[in-house]
Design an enzyme around this catalytic site. Structure first.
Site, PDB file in Angstrom:
ATOM      1  N   THR A  85      10.312  -4.734  -2.810  1.00 30.46           N
ATOM      2  CA  THR A  85      10.462  -6.184  -2.625  1.00 30.46           C
ATOM      3  C   THR A  85      10.463  -6.812  -4.013  1.00 30.46           C
ATOM      4  OG1 THR A  85       9.251  -6.098  -0.554  1.00 30.46           O
ATOM      5  CG2 THR A  85       9.471  -8.257  -1.589  1.00 30.46           C
TER       6      THR A  85
ATOM      7  N   LYS B 150      14.359 -11.094   3.216  1.00 26.21           N
ATOM      8  CA  LYS B 150      12.942 -10.698   3.222  1.00 26.21           C
ATOM      9  C   LYS B 150      12.045 -11.881   2.829  1.00 26.21           C
ATOM     10  CE  LYS B 150       9.234  -8.042   2.314  1.00 26.21           C
ATOM     11  NZ  LYS B 150       8.480  -7.226   3.205  1.00 26.21           N
TER      12      LYS B 150
ATOM     13  N   LYS C 174       2.471 -12.370  -3.241  1.00 27.45           N
ATOM     14  CA  LYS C 174       3.630 -11.899  -4.026  1.00 27.45           C
ATOM     15  C   LYS C 174       4.930 -12.430  -3.399  1.00 27.45           C
ATOM     16  CE  LYS C 174       6.417  -7.849  -4.958  1.00 27.45           C
ATOM     17  NZ  LYS C 174       6.668  -6.420  -4.823  1.00 27.45           N
TER      18      LYS C 174
HETATM   19  P1  NAD Z   1       2.316   1.002  -4.439  1.00 24.82           P
HETATM   20  O1  NAD Z   1       1.792   0.356  -5.668  1.00 24.82           O
HETATM   21  O2  NAD Z   1       1.402   1.730  -3.526  1.00 24.82           O
HETATM   22  O3  NAD Z   1       3.497   2.027  -4.844  1.00 24.82           O
HETATM   23  C1  NAD Z   1       4.358   1.875  -5.935  1.00 24.82           C
HETATM   24  C2  NAD Z   1       4.462   3.236  -6.624  1.00 24.82           C
HETATM   25  O4  NAD Z   1       5.427   3.171  -7.662  1.00 24.82           O
HETATM   26  C3  NAD Z   1       3.134   3.679  -7.270  1.00 24.82           C
HETATM   27  O5  NAD Z   1       2.763   4.944  -6.779  1.00 24.82           O
HETATM   28  C4  NAD Z   1       3.474   3.710  -8.758  1.00 24.82           C
HETATM   29  O6  NAD Z   1       2.779   4.725  -9.459  1.00 24.82           O
HETATM   30  C5  NAD Z   1       4.950   3.992  -8.717  1.00 24.82           C
HETATM   31  N1  NAD Z   1       5.693   3.667  -9.927  1.00 24.82           N
HETATM   32  C6  NAD Z   1       5.609   2.534 -10.688  1.00 24.82           C
HETATM   33  N2  NAD Z   1       6.515   2.603 -11.705  1.00 24.82           N
HETATM   34  C7  NAD Z   1       7.178   3.779 -11.564  1.00 24.82           C
HETATM   35  C8  NAD Z   1       8.227   4.405 -12.276  1.00 24.82           C
HETATM   36  N3  NAD Z   1       8.798   3.832 -13.349  1.00 24.82           N
HETATM   37  N4  NAD Z   1       8.665   5.615 -11.875  1.00 24.82           N
HETATM   38  C9  NAD Z   1       8.105   6.221 -10.790  1.00 24.82           C
HETATM   39  N5  NAD Z   1       7.112   5.671 -10.058  1.00 24.82           N
HETATM   40  C10 NAD Z   1       6.656   4.456 -10.442  1.00 24.82           C
HETATM   41  O7  NAD Z   1       3.101  -0.139  -3.646  1.00 24.82           O
HETATM   42  P2  NAD Z   1       3.620  -0.085  -2.132  1.00 24.82           P
HETATM   43  O8  NAD Z   1       2.623  -0.741  -1.239  1.00 24.82           O
HETATM   44  O9  NAD Z   1       4.120   1.292  -1.838  1.00 24.82           O
HETATM   45  O10 NAD Z   1       4.837  -1.106  -2.222  1.00 24.82           O
HETATM   46  C11 NAD Z   1       6.079  -0.747  -2.796  1.00 24.82           C
HETATM   47  C12 NAD Z   1       7.042  -1.894  -2.614  1.00 24.82           C
HETATM   48  O11 NAD Z   1       7.197  -2.158  -1.217  1.00 24.82           O
HETATM   49  C13 NAD Z   1       6.575  -3.207  -3.246  1.00 24.82           C
HETATM   50  O12 NAD Z   1       7.675  -3.838  -3.825  1.00 24.82           O
HETATM   51  C14 NAD Z   1       5.990  -3.977  -2.077  1.00 24.82           C
HETATM   52  O13 NAD Z   1       6.047  -5.373  -2.269  1.00 24.82           O
HETATM   53  C15 NAD Z   1       6.911  -3.525  -0.956  1.00 24.82           C
HETATM   54  N6  NAD Z   1       6.308  -3.616   0.392  1.00 24.82           N
HETATM   55  C16 NAD Z   1       5.035  -3.214   0.624  1.00 24.82           C
HETATM   56  C17 NAD Z   1       4.489  -3.301   1.903  1.00 24.82           C
HETATM   57  C18 NAD Z   1       3.085  -2.860   2.173  1.00 24.82           C
HETATM   58  O14 NAD Z   1       2.560  -3.190   3.258  1.00 24.82           O
HETATM   59  N7  NAD Z   1       2.443  -2.100   1.304  1.00 24.82           N
HETATM   60  C19 NAD Z   1       5.275  -3.813   2.945  1.00 24.82           C
HETATM   61  C20 NAD Z   1       6.595  -4.182   2.696  1.00 24.82           C
HETATM   62  C21 NAD Z   1       7.094  -4.080   1.407  1.00 24.82           C
END
Ligand code: NAD
Length: 294
Positions: free
Chosen positions: A95, A170, A245
């Site tokens: 997102t 979204k 966010k």
């Molecule tokens: P998270 O922080 O758990 O996961 C993100 C991952 O990306 C982490 O493991 C981090 O180490 C990794 N990362 C960061 N930079 C990197 C790079 N350069 N190369 C490789 N890996 C890298 O976050 P999440 O909850 O999994 O959310 C991910 C996305 O999905 C976000 O944009 C969030 O807004 C969106 N989202 C989350 C939810 C939710 O309920 N958690 C729901 C809908 C959307």
């Protein structure tokens, strides 16, 4: 074995999404900057690669699931577009702001690749169950190519328009959600103050003109909807920090586009205060407690 998919970002969402692709028979080459995420991926059938560049090599499709737009653009500029096969389809499911999503699409196309933005809703539970909704922006041919792959991770796959349209859908949806949860919270607090029971308000509003998802699926008081986080000490679910966010992204987009979103702005301020008070890890429906104390 189906085609090879590179998957960058094995966090709370990315890990179960990539695991569902592996379960569906895709050869998933994963990478995360955090070693523990890679270890968890390896246990779930993902072939862990030592870098993002290595993870995209030989892949037909590359999916990224990262925290924000800055990191997505850094990833797209990190050499992955040069390492991938020409014509690889890049799908960013993070997102992020609409501007970064469009900039990522331009980078990909200039690098000889195809690109879609495909953010999701449904949370960690939906990611694990393979029932996410994907909101997709980009070309029709790329959408058709991506659809069967996204179906291995989700239940509804919606083509919203050109590059950036998935992110736009979204943030508009989540702006409705943030505002409506505050509205439902205010109504329950008012009911308490005037001596109306939670159940009575629920029984009327859930089948009347006040009906909405925040009330009927995610009711912010314990009781009427037994599966809502209110019955589980407001454990997320969807954390308030993530709601903030998305509300901030909506405000950025509104400012850039000159849209008047007075309630969206106010909702962002209300969640801002909630998160600043240390409640970022609480489910966003917990905002009712701040309203009650406010
Ligand atoms: P998270 O922080 O758990 O996961 C993100 C991952 O990306 C982490 O493991 C981090 O180490 C990794 N990362 C960061 N930079 C990197 C790079 N350069 N190369 C490789 N890996 C890298 O976050 P999440 O909850 O999994 O959310 C991910 C996305 O999905 C976000 O944009 C969030 O807004 C969106 N989202 C989350 C939810 C939710 O309920 N958690 C729901 C809908 C959307």
């Amino acid at each position: 074995m189906k085609e090879t998919i590179g998957f960058i970002g094995l966090g709370n969402m990315g890990l179960p999404m990539a695991a569902n692709l592996a379960k569906a028979g895709y050869d998933v080459q994963g990478f995360d900057v955090v070693p523990a995420a890679n270890e968890a991926g390896a246990r779930l059938g993902i072939t862990v690669r030592p870098s993002a560049v290595e993870a995209v090599k030989g892949a037909a499709i590359v999916i990224s699931m990262l925290p924000n737009g800055k990191l997505v653009l850094e990833l797209y500029k990190s050499g992955i577009l040069q390492a991938a096969r020409a014509g690889t389809l890049f799908i960013d499911s993070s997102t992020i702001d609409i501007e970064s999503a469009r900039a990522a699409a331009v980078l990909a196309v200039e690098g000889g690749m195809n690109n879609l933005d495909a953010p999701v809703s449904g949370g960690v539970g939906g990611a694990a169950a393979g029932t996410l909704t994907f909101m997709v922006g980009g070309g029709a041919e790329d959408f058709a190519r991506a659809k069967p792959v996204l179906e291995a991770m989700g239940r509804r796959i919606v083509h919203c328009g050109d590059a950036g349209a998935g992110q736009a859908a979204k943030i508009c949806n989540n702006m409705i959600l943030g505002i409506s949860m505050i509205a439902v919270g205010e109504a329950f607090v008012l009911a308490e103050k005037v001596g109306l029971s939670h159940q009575a308000l629920y029984d009327v509003a859930s089948t009347a003109s006040g009906q909405c998802w925040s009330l009927t699926s995610y009711c912010p008081v314990p009781g009427p909807v037994p599966t809502s986080p209110a019955n589980n000490a407001y454990k997320p679910g969807f954390a308030a920090a993530l709601m903030l966010k998305d509300l901030r992204l909506a405000q950025e987009a509104a400012a850039a586009a000159g849209a008047s979103t007075a309630l969206g702005k106010h909702a962002a301020e209300i969640y801002e205060n909630f998160v600043a008070a240390g409640q970022g890890g609480v489910d966003f429906s917990g905002i009712i407690n701040a309203i009650r104390n406010g």
